[in-house]
Design a protein around this motif. Structure first.
Motif: not given
Length: 208
Positions: A79-82, A85-88
């Motif tokens: 969840a943190l990685g997703l 990724w969405l923020w970037l």
């Protein structure tokens, strides 16, 4: 051996002895369990097997708890990685949306500083260079750009697709090339520059 205790240590000692005593009283010995089984009209011969099964069940419960904690940890990391990724991705889209062309011009391969509007192709062909100056370019990134060269009928006869070098300043020059020859259709041509699907600029020139 003389063992001297402080009042605090004595209180802790009494509490621990009381806890062990309560635990001992709450635990049943093998004979007690056999007596209870006989009272329930159950055979004591299965007692050992039953104890083994209980230990296995307790171990399974512990294992399941560990698995749940592990799964929760994995889900948290994913969840943190997703989210990152969405923020970037959102940040990158915002940066790309700010990029504009603040100037453009057409020259021959030998840049004379002017803006070519009319071309008479040479026998071996004349290489045209469409020069675009970008503003608000993302420093430290590379941009995927493309150019479309269209003849007087509107047909796209050539496309450039390329990546810029790593951008070091917000105002960044870039360019694309195309060669027109004596056989190229006469009339008004158009060249367009794109960042992704978004058009940045366009220019027209005449081929004699």
């Amino acid at each position: 051996m003389d063992r001297r205790l402080t009042d605090a240590q004595l209180q802790r000692l009494v509490a621990e002895v009381q806890r062990l005593s309560d635990r001992h009283q709450s635990e049943l010995g093998t004979q007690d369990v056999q007596d209870i089984l006989q009272q329930l009209d159950l055979s004591p011969e299965f007692l050992d097997d039953a104890l083994v099964q209980l230990k296995r069940q307790d171990a399974l419960v512990v294992q399941q708890r560990r698995r749940r904690r592990l799964m929760a940890g994995v889900v948290g990391v994913v969840a943190l990685g997703l989210a990152s990724w969405l923020w970037l991705g959102s940040r990158q889209q915002q940066q790309l949306a700010q990029v504009v062309a603040q100037g453009d011009r057409i020259t021959l391969s030998q840049d004379d500083g002017g803006n070519l509007s009319q071309v008479t192709p040479q026998a071996g062909g004349s290489e045209l260079v469409y020069r675009i100056t970008l503003a608000d370019a993302p420093v430290g990134e590379q941009l995927a750009l493309s150019c479309r060269w269209s003849d007087p009928s509107g047909q796209v006869v050539h496309q450039n697709q390329y990546r810029t070098q790593t951008i070091t300043t917000p105002v960044w020059p870039t360019y694309c090339r195309y060669t027109v020859g004596p056989e190229s259709p006469k009339g008004n041509w158009t060249v367009e520059a794109f960042l992704g699907d978004r058009q940045l600029s366009d220019a027209t020139f005449t081929v004699d």
